[in-house]
Scaffold this motif. Structure first.
Motif, mmCIF file in Angstrom:
data_model
loop_
_atom_site.group_PDB
_atom_site.id
_atom_site.type_symbol
_atom_site.label_atom_id
_atom_site.label_comp_id
_atom_site.label_asym_id
_atom_site.label_seq_id
_atom_site.Cartn_x
_atom_site.Cartn_y
_atom_site.Cartn_z
ATOM 1 N N ARG A 112 0.802 -1.219 0.000
ATOM 2 C CA ARG A 112 0.000 0.000 0.000
ATOM 3 C C ARG A 112 0.833 1.265 0.000
ATOM 4 N NH1 ARG A 112 -5.207 -0.831 4.053
ATOM 5 N NH2 ARG A 112 -6.363 -2.279 2.701
ATOM 6 N N HIS A 113 1.910 1.285 0.762
ATOM 7 C CA HIS A 113 2.682 2.511 0.882
ATOM 8 C C HIS A 113 3.452 2.854 -0.387
ATOM 9 C CE1 HIS A 113 5.784 -0.516 1.856
ATOM 10 N NE2 HIS A 113 6.670 0.391 1.463
ATOM 11 N N ARG A 114 3.396 1.932 -1.384
ATOM 12 C CA ARG A 114 4.072 2.192 -2.653
ATOM 13 C C ARG A 114 3.087 2.309 -3.832
ATOM 14 N NH1 ARG A 114 8.303 -2.272 -3.743
ATOM 15 N NH2 ARG A 114 8.554 -0.972 -5.599
ATOM 16 N N ARG A 115 1.798 2.437 -3.535
ATOM 17 C CA ARG A 115 0.815 2.511 -4.622
ATOM 18 C C ARG A 115 1.050 3.716 -5.528
ATOM 19 N NH1 ARG A 115 -3.527 -0.722 -2.908
ATOM 20 N NH2 ARG A 115 -2.475 -2.691 -2.407
ATOM 21 N N GLN A 116 1.585 4.782 -4.974
ATOM 22 C CA GLN A 116 1.866 5.953 -5.801
ATOM 23 C C GLN A 116 2.744 5.594 -7.001
ATOM 24 O OE1 GLN A 116 0.962 9.086 -5.808
ATOM 25 N NE2 GLN A 116 -0.057 9.467 -3.844
ATOM 26 N N GLU A 117 3.620 4.611 -6.817
ATOM 27 C CA GLU A 117 4.492 4.198 -7.908
ATOM 28 C C GLU A 117 3.677 3.626 -9.067
ATOM 29 O OE1 GLU A 117 7.626 1.620 -6.547
ATOM 30 O OE2 GLU A 117 7.792 2.689 -4.639
ATOM 31 N N SER A 118 2.665 2.826 -8.730
ATOM 32 C CA SER A 118 1.797 2.255 -9.769
ATOM 33 C C SER A 118 1.031 3.347 -10.495
ATOM 34 C CB SER A 118 0.815 1.258 -9.146
ATOM 35 O OG SER A 118 1.474 0.092 -8.721
ATOM 36 N N TRP A 119 0.494 4.290 -9.745
ATOM 37 C CA TRP A 119 -0.289 5.359 -10.368
ATOM 38 C C TRP A 119 0.593 6.231 -11.254
ATOM 39 C CZ3 TRP A 119 -2.383 6.899 -4.889
ATOM 40 C CH2 TRP A 119 -3.129 5.832 -4.374
ATOM 41 N N SER A 120 1.811 6.489 -10.799
ATOM 42 C CA SER A 120 2.740 7.290 -11.608
ATOM 43 C C SER A 120 3.107 6.552 -12.892
ATOM 44 C CB SER A 120 4.011 7.600 -10.814
ATOM 45 O OG SER A 120 3.713 8.421 -9.693
ATOM 46 N N LEU A 121 3.287 5.235 -12.805
ATOM 47 C CA LEU A 121 3.610 4.444 -13.992
ATOM 48 C C LEU A 121 2.489 4.532 -15.015
ATOM 49 C CD1 LEU A 121 5.277 2.377 -15.581
ATOM 50 C CD2 LEU A 121 4.213 0.571 -14.205
ATOM 51 N N ILE A 159 -8.560 4.462 -3.035
ATOM 52 C CA ILE A 159 -9.556 4.406 -4.108
ATOM 53 C C ILE A 159 -9.510 5.684 -4.936
ATOM 54 C CG2 ILE A 159 -12.028 4.313 -4.616
ATOM 55 C CD1 ILE A 159 -12.377 2.537 -2.168
ATOM 56 N N ARG A 160 -9.471 6.818 -4.237
ATOM 57 C CA ARG A 160 -9.419 8.101 -4.939
ATOM 58 C C ARG A 160 -8.141 8.225 -5.769
ATOM 59 N NH1 ARG A 160 -9.225 11.277 -0.848
ATOM 60 N NH2 ARG A 160 -11.492 11.360 -0.545
ATOM 61 N N GLY A 161 -7.017 7.816 -5.204
ATOM 62 C CA GLY A 161 -5.755 7.929 -5.921
ATOM 63 C C GLY A 161 -5.741 7.099 -7.188
ATOM 64 N N PHE A 162 -6.268 5.878 -7.114
ATOM 65 C CA PHE A 162 -6.307 5.015 -8.292
ATOM 66 C C PHE A 162 -7.256 5.573 -9.341
ATOM 67 C CE2 PHE A 162 -8.002 0.899 -10.200
ATOM 68 C CZ PHE A 162 -6.968 0.795 -11.116
ATOM 69 N N CYS A 163 -8.444 6.000 -8.934
ATOM 70 C CA CYS A 163 -9.420 6.537 -9.881
ATOM 71 C C CYS A 163 -8.888 7.777 -10.576
ATOM 72 C CB CYS A 163 -10.727 6.853 -9.161
ATOM 73 S SG CYS A 163 -11.665 5.397 -8.645
ATOM 74 N N GLU A 164 -8.194 8.627 -9.851
ATOM 75 C CA GLU A 164 -7.617 9.826 -10.462
ATOM 76 C C GLU A 164 -6.545 9.459 -11.479
ATOM 77 O OE1 GLU A 164 -6.232 12.119 -7.179
ATOM 78 O OE2 GLU A 164 -8.220 12.916 -6.663
ATOM 79 N N ALA A 165 -5.730 8.464 -11.154
ATOM 80 C CA ALA A 165 -4.690 8.039 -12.093
ATOM 81 C C ALA A 165 -5.307 7.478 -13.374
ATOM 82 C CB ALA A 165 -3.800 6.999 -11.435
ATOM 83 N N VAL A 166 -6.373 6.696 -13.231
ATOM 84 C CA VAL A 166 -7.052 6.127 -14.393
ATOM 85 C C VAL A 166 -7.627 7.237 -15.273
ATOM 86 C CG1 VAL A 166 -9.024 4.739 -15.141
ATOM 87 C CG2 VAL A 166 -7.549 3.915 -13.298
ATOM 88 N N GLU A 167 -8.318 8.178 -14.645
ATOM 89 C CA GLU A 167 -8.937 9.267 -15.400
ATOM 90 C C GLU A 167 -7.888 10.138 -16.084
ATOM 91 O OE1 GLU A 167 -12.035 13.019 -14.721
ATOM 92 O OE2 GLU A 167 -11.475 11.706 -13.035
ATOM 93 N N GLU A 168 -6.823 10.488 -15.370
ATOM 94 C CA GLU A 168 -5.785 11.347 -15.928
ATOM 95 C C GLU A 168 -4.985 10.644 -17.022
ATOM 96 O OE1 GLU A 168 -3.462 12.762 -12.647
ATOM 97 O OE2 GLU A 168 -5.216 13.641 -11.650
ATOM 98 N N SER A 169 -5.067 9.334 -17.059
ATOM 99 C CA SER A 169 -4.386 8.567 -18.109
ATOM 100 C C SER A 169 -5.255 8.389 -19.345
ATOM 101 C CB SER A 169 -3.965 7.198 -17.559
ATOM 102 O OG SER A 169 -3.079 7.341 -16.470
#
Length: 282
Positions: A112-121, A159-169
């Motif tokens: 969990r503490h590294r999810r930002q890496e997935s969203w950035s990718l 949940i919010r972080g993942f959804c934002e990454a999906v939308e921004e991609s």
């Protein structure tokens, strides 16, 4: 044409390999993405031969993460663009006359503490190419609270972080048929947890290119993940135009003649009589 994605949780077990081989023979995917294979190149080449694939690209395992593989059938053009422990990105062309599009096999960072890496990718990948794009795999994230059952609720920030990454991609969720909770742990116990960790994301342009595509989940033993099968169906054939032909034989039947007179009067009015001069009533 179809694609299949599965977090197989180690191909070192011969039973897991047999499950995979049987599934491939049943679904016949042109492209196969595997996560967490825990297998080296030699092992994957052996599995490739058993399944009848001509192409293989693998990211070797590093400890307990990052073992990925992409396989494809002969006749399918696959050009690898980039890869890491968490993705394989490729440009696909099904035949010389078809349009190119993009496929990314994805494996989200489990911690969990590294999810930002997935969203950035995901964001980085979105900026590299404008082709129609589909992403399949184990994201280790969910988009809604109801996509998890059992255990502690998913933190809203994740949940919010993942959804934002999906939308921004420039991606959106692609619905699939079948059971929605693709991952489970401790089944049958009080600690049973299920979640929709595996999914398919597409760009609008990919959805337009393959408007008849459909997907489904597949129950797969020997892994705590279900597999996802994405079918790209050909466009429906236009219905043949039925030509209605007049048969002169109908005029020999007095009842048919009366029906014709009545129909003509209704459609053209009483003041425009049906032309009879060349009709042979026998």
């Amino acid at each position: 044409m179809s694609l299949l994605s599965w977090n197989c949780r180690a191909l070192g077990n011969p039973k897991t390999v047999q499950v995979l081989v049987d599934m491939v023979h049943a679904k016949r995917p042109n492209i196969l993405f595997l996560a967490e294979t825990f297998a080296g190149t030699n092992k994957l080449h052996s599995v490739r031969t058993k399944m009848g694939y001509s192409g293989l690209f693998c990211v070797n395992n590093d400890g307990h993460s990052g073992s990925l593989a992409l396989l494809w059938k002969d006749g399918t053009s696959v050009s690898i663009q980039s890869y890491s422990k968490h993705h394989i990105d490729a440009i696909i062309c099904l035949s010389p006359d078809d349009s190119e599009w993009r496929f990314t096999g994805y494996y989200g960072v489990p911690k969990r503490h590294r999810r930002q890496e997935s969203w950035s990718l995901l964001r980085q990948l979105s900026s590299r190419c404008s082709l129609p794009w589909v992403v399949m795999g184990d994201f280790n994230d969910i988009m809604h609270l109801n996509e998890k059952r059992g255990g502690n609720p998913q933190p809203v920030r994740l949940i919010r972080g993942f959804c934002e990454a999906v939308e921004e991609s420039g991606l959106k969720d692609f619905a699939f048929e079948g059971y929605q909770y693709t991952w489970e742990r401790c089944k049958g116990s009080p600690n049973w947890v299920e979640a929709k960790l595996d999914r398919i994301l597409i760009s609008d342009s990919w959805g337009d290119l393959f408007s008849n595509a459909r997907a489904s989940s597949i129950t797969t033993p020997k892994s705590d993940h279900m597999s996802l099968h994405l079918q790209i169906l050909p466009p429906p054939m236009p219905s043949p135009r039925i030509r209605h032909r007049f048969e002169n034989l109908w005029l020999r039947d007095a009842h048919c003649w009366e029906i014709m007179i009545e129909s003509w009067s209704k459609s053209h009015g009483q003041n425009r009589p049906l032309w009879k001069s060349n009709l042979d009533l026998g």
